[in-house]
Enzyme design. Structure first.
Site, PDB file in Angstrom:
ATOM      1  N   LYS A   1       0.960  -1.199  -0.281  1.00 31.82           N
ATOM      2  CA  LYS A   1       0.286   0.192   0.177  1.00 31.82           C
ATOM      3  C   LYS A   1       0.432   1.448  -0.146  1.00 31.82           C
ATOM      4  O   LYS A   1       0.317   2.518  -0.648  1.00 31.82           O
ATOM      5  CB  LYS A   1      -1.149  -0.106   1.314  1.00 31.82           C
TER       6      LYS A   1
ATOM      7  N   LYS B   1      -6.122 -11.615  -9.087  1.00 34.45           N
ATOM      8  CA  LYS B   1      -7.316 -11.548  -8.157  1.00 34.45           C
ATOM      9  C   LYS B   1      -8.703 -10.555  -8.727  1.00 34.45           C
ATOM     10  O   LYS B   1      -8.315  -9.332  -8.882  1.00 34.45           O
ATOM     11  CB  LYS B   1      -7.144 -11.587  -6.924  1.00 34.45           C
TER      12      LYS B   1
ATOM     13  N   LYS C   1     -11.887  -5.009  -6.764  1.00 38.93           N
ATOM     14  CA  LYS C   1     -12.354  -4.395  -6.333  1.00 38.93           C
ATOM     15  C   LYS C   1     -12.232  -2.534  -7.083  1.00 38.93           C
ATOM     16  O   LYS C   1     -13.056  -1.791  -7.643  1.00 38.93           O
ATOM     17  CB  LYS C   1     -12.557  -2.761  -4.821  1.00 38.93           C
TER      18      LYS C   1
HETATM   19  P1  ATP Z   1      -8.646  -4.175  -3.107  1.00 40.55           P
HETATM   20  O1  ATP Z   1      -9.513  -4.418  -4.273  1.00 40.55           O
HETATM   21  O2  ATP Z   1      -9.666  -2.447  -2.625  1.00 40.55           O
HETATM   22  O3  ATP Z   1      -8.040  -4.738  -2.438  1.00 40.55           O
HETATM   23  P2  ATP Z   1     -10.986  -6.524  -1.494  1.00 40.55           P
HETATM   24  O4  ATP Z   1     -11.439  -6.646  -2.850  1.00 40.55           O
HETATM   25  O5  ATP Z   1      -9.101  -7.272  -2.243  1.00 40.55           O
HETATM   26  O6  ATP Z   1      -9.940  -4.370  -1.953  1.00 40.55           O
HETATM   27  P3  ATP Z   1     -10.745  -6.169   0.420  1.00 40.55           P
HETATM   28  O7  ATP Z   1     -12.258  -5.150   1.442  1.00 40.55           O
HETATM   29  O8  ATP Z   1      -9.031  -6.104   0.962  1.00 40.55           O
HETATM   30  O9  ATP Z   1     -11.006  -6.847  -0.382  1.00 40.55           O
HETATM   31  O10 ATP Z   1     -11.245  -7.965   1.245  1.00 40.55           O
HETATM   32  C1  ATP Z   1     -12.361  -8.074   2.007  1.00 40.55           C
HETATM   33  C2  ATP Z   1     -12.486  -9.758   2.004  1.00 40.55           C
HETATM   34  O11 ATP Z   1     -12.476 -10.214   0.329  1.00 40.55           O
HETATM   35  C3  ATP Z   1     -11.481 -10.529   2.582  1.00 40.55           C
HETATM   36  O12 ATP Z   1     -11.535 -11.776   3.797  1.00 40.55           O
HETATM   37  C4  ATP Z   1     -10.912 -10.987   1.471  1.00 40.55           C
HETATM   38  O13 ATP Z   1      -9.940 -11.824   2.148  1.00 40.55           O
HETATM   39  C5  ATP Z   1     -11.665 -11.162   0.330  1.00 40.55           C
HETATM   40  N1  ATP Z   1     -12.005 -10.665  -0.811  1.00 40.55           N
HETATM   41  C6  ATP Z   1     -11.201 -10.588  -1.959  1.00 40.55           C
HETATM   42  N2  ATP Z   1     -11.142 -10.215  -3.139  1.00 40.55           N
HETATM   43  C7  ATP Z   1     -11.583 -11.808  -2.737  1.00 40.55           C
HETATM   44  C8  ATP Z   1     -11.292 -12.287  -3.212  1.00 40.55           C
HETATM   45  N3  ATP Z   1     -11.212 -12.295  -5.848  1.00 40.55           N
HETATM   46  N4  ATP Z   1     -11.606 -13.765  -4.461  1.00 40.55           N
HETATM   47  C9  ATP Z   1     -11.953 -14.568  -2.924  1.00 40.55           C
HETATM   48  N5  ATP Z   1     -12.332 -13.907  -1.555  1.00 40.55           N
HETATM   49  C10 ATP Z   1     -11.456 -12.313  -1.603  1.00 40.55           C
END
Ligand code: ATP
Ligand code: LTN
Length: 333
Positions: free
Chosen positions: A115, A197, A200
């Site tokens: 980050k 992955k 968002k």
């Molecule tokens: P960003 O895109 O801002 O990094 P993010 O989509 O990774 O955010 P987080 O808020 O970091 O979301 O994660 C919320 C939860 O969702 C966590 O438990 C994370 O492990 C899970 N998660 C996020 N993206 C995935 C994915 N692609 N597959 C499975 N689990 C996910």
């Protein structure tokens, strides 16, 4: 009387709307786990402040996230669903735990390194002490289990280290939490770039399916999903990451095994398979979206649940905080 249920704690940051990855990797599992544990789920709005937010959008996103928790099937009557910032004990315990955490430990965190590189113009102290606030979240509720994605495992390890250090000095104050890394849907990849992955913050709007996308959008995104030049629906993440990701999604949503999915689409082309995955996902999201719309239309019900749950959370958190303050020798007010 049965055995007392163990305590489970988790939460998500209140940034943007959720993706299918957040749902299959976290939220959906929480709904299953909530049957076996006493659960606390937070909207982690204090953590979101480590990255600059637009106040109006941020406030809306936090409320939306709460409604999505409920719409996905987490009952605010059976579980404690609350806002982190509404319970001041989080910030207070985080301060105390800051004094039991070393700079070197925090400097090793990969999320901090990632980050800081991503937000090079705003490497603030909150970003650095993010794991300490997360430790406070978990330890306040004496959680036994914490379901998190693989990316959060390191934060859970530092939480355990801080708790053990504190207990070593003052006696058994904190329960040492165990990480709970789910299996199904553990990692959903981007539809446009299956090596990454699903996230968002993906720049490509076709890469991520959002939980509130309408049926046509969901179908269109799956239709455009990147696959490969063969045409066999076969699970092989190394050689066929795109198709394997779609199999993973389909099996996560329908409950079918990967072998069943391969057999179901044996001899059929990618077009038919992608359409089926799109339909299955849209069918899964439809009831959630309907419930979400209903909740947002009758806000007073939700607001009442929030008030109740904030109080329940504060009651549990303050019990631990009082004990901690006494142990370290702070005077009583
Ligand atoms: P960003 O895109 O801002 O990094 P993010 O989509 O990774 O955010 P987080 O808020 O970091 O979301 O994660 C919320 C939860 O969702 C966590 O438990 C994370 O492990 C899970 N998660 C996020 N993206 C995935 C994915 N692609 N597959 C499975 N689990 C996910
Ligand atoms: N850092 C987590 C969100 C989070 C959390 C927690 C998860 C904040 N506090 C306590 C579990 C327990 C994330 O980004 N997914």
């Amino acid at each position: 009387m049965g055995e007392e249920k163990k305590i489970l704690y988790s939460g998500m940051q209140a940034t943007n709307t959720l993706t299918l990855g957040n749902y299959l990797g976290a939220l959906k599992n929480w709904v299953h786990l909530s049957e076996d544990y006493t659960c606390f789920f937070g909207v982690m709005d204090l953590h979101s402040l480590t990255v600059r937010q637009n106040p109006t959008e941020f406030r809306q996103n936090a409320k939306k996230l709460y409604a999505l928790y409920v719409a996905a099937g987490l009952s605010p009557e059976e579980n404690v669903l609350y806002f982190q910032s509404h319970v001041s004990a989080h910030a207070e315990l985080a301060w105390i735990l800051n004094c039991f955490t070393y700079m070197g430990e925090l400097g090793r965190m990969t999320q901090f390194k990632d980050k800081s590189a991503k937000h090079a113009d705003n490497v603030n102290a909150g970003l650095f002490t993010y794991p300490v606030l997360m430790a406070a979240d978990i330890l306040l509720y004496q959680a036994d289990a914490v379901p998190v994605g693989a990316d959060q495992k390191q934060h859970l390890e530092i939480c355990r280290d801080i708790a053990e250090r504190f207990n070593g000095i003052y006696g058994d104050v904190f329960t040492i939490p165990e990480p709970y890394i789910g299996k199904a849907g553990a990692r959903i990849q981007s539809l446009s770039d299956p090596e990454k992955k699903m996230s968002k913050s993906d720049e490509n709007p076709n890469g991520a399916v959002m939980l509130l996308d309408d049926r046509d959008t969901v179908l269109r995104k799956f239709k455009r999903a990147v696959t490969d030049s063969e045409s066999a629906v076969r699970f092989d993440p190394e050689k066929k990451p795109g198709v394997s990701n779609l199999i993973n999604i389909y099996s996560s949503v329908t409950g079918k095994t990967k072998e069943d999915v391969e057999a179901e689409f044996d001899g059929k082309g990618y077009g038919e398979f992608k359409a089926a995955v799109g339909e299955a996902v849209a069918d899964e999201l439809a009831p959630l979206q309907k419930k979400y719309e209903k909740l947002m239309a009758e806000k007073s019900w939700l607001e009442e649940r929030i008030r109740e749950n904030d109080q329940k959370a504060a009651y549990c958190a303050n019990k631990t905080l009082r004990k901690v303050k006494k142990k370290v020798g702070l005077t009583e007010p």
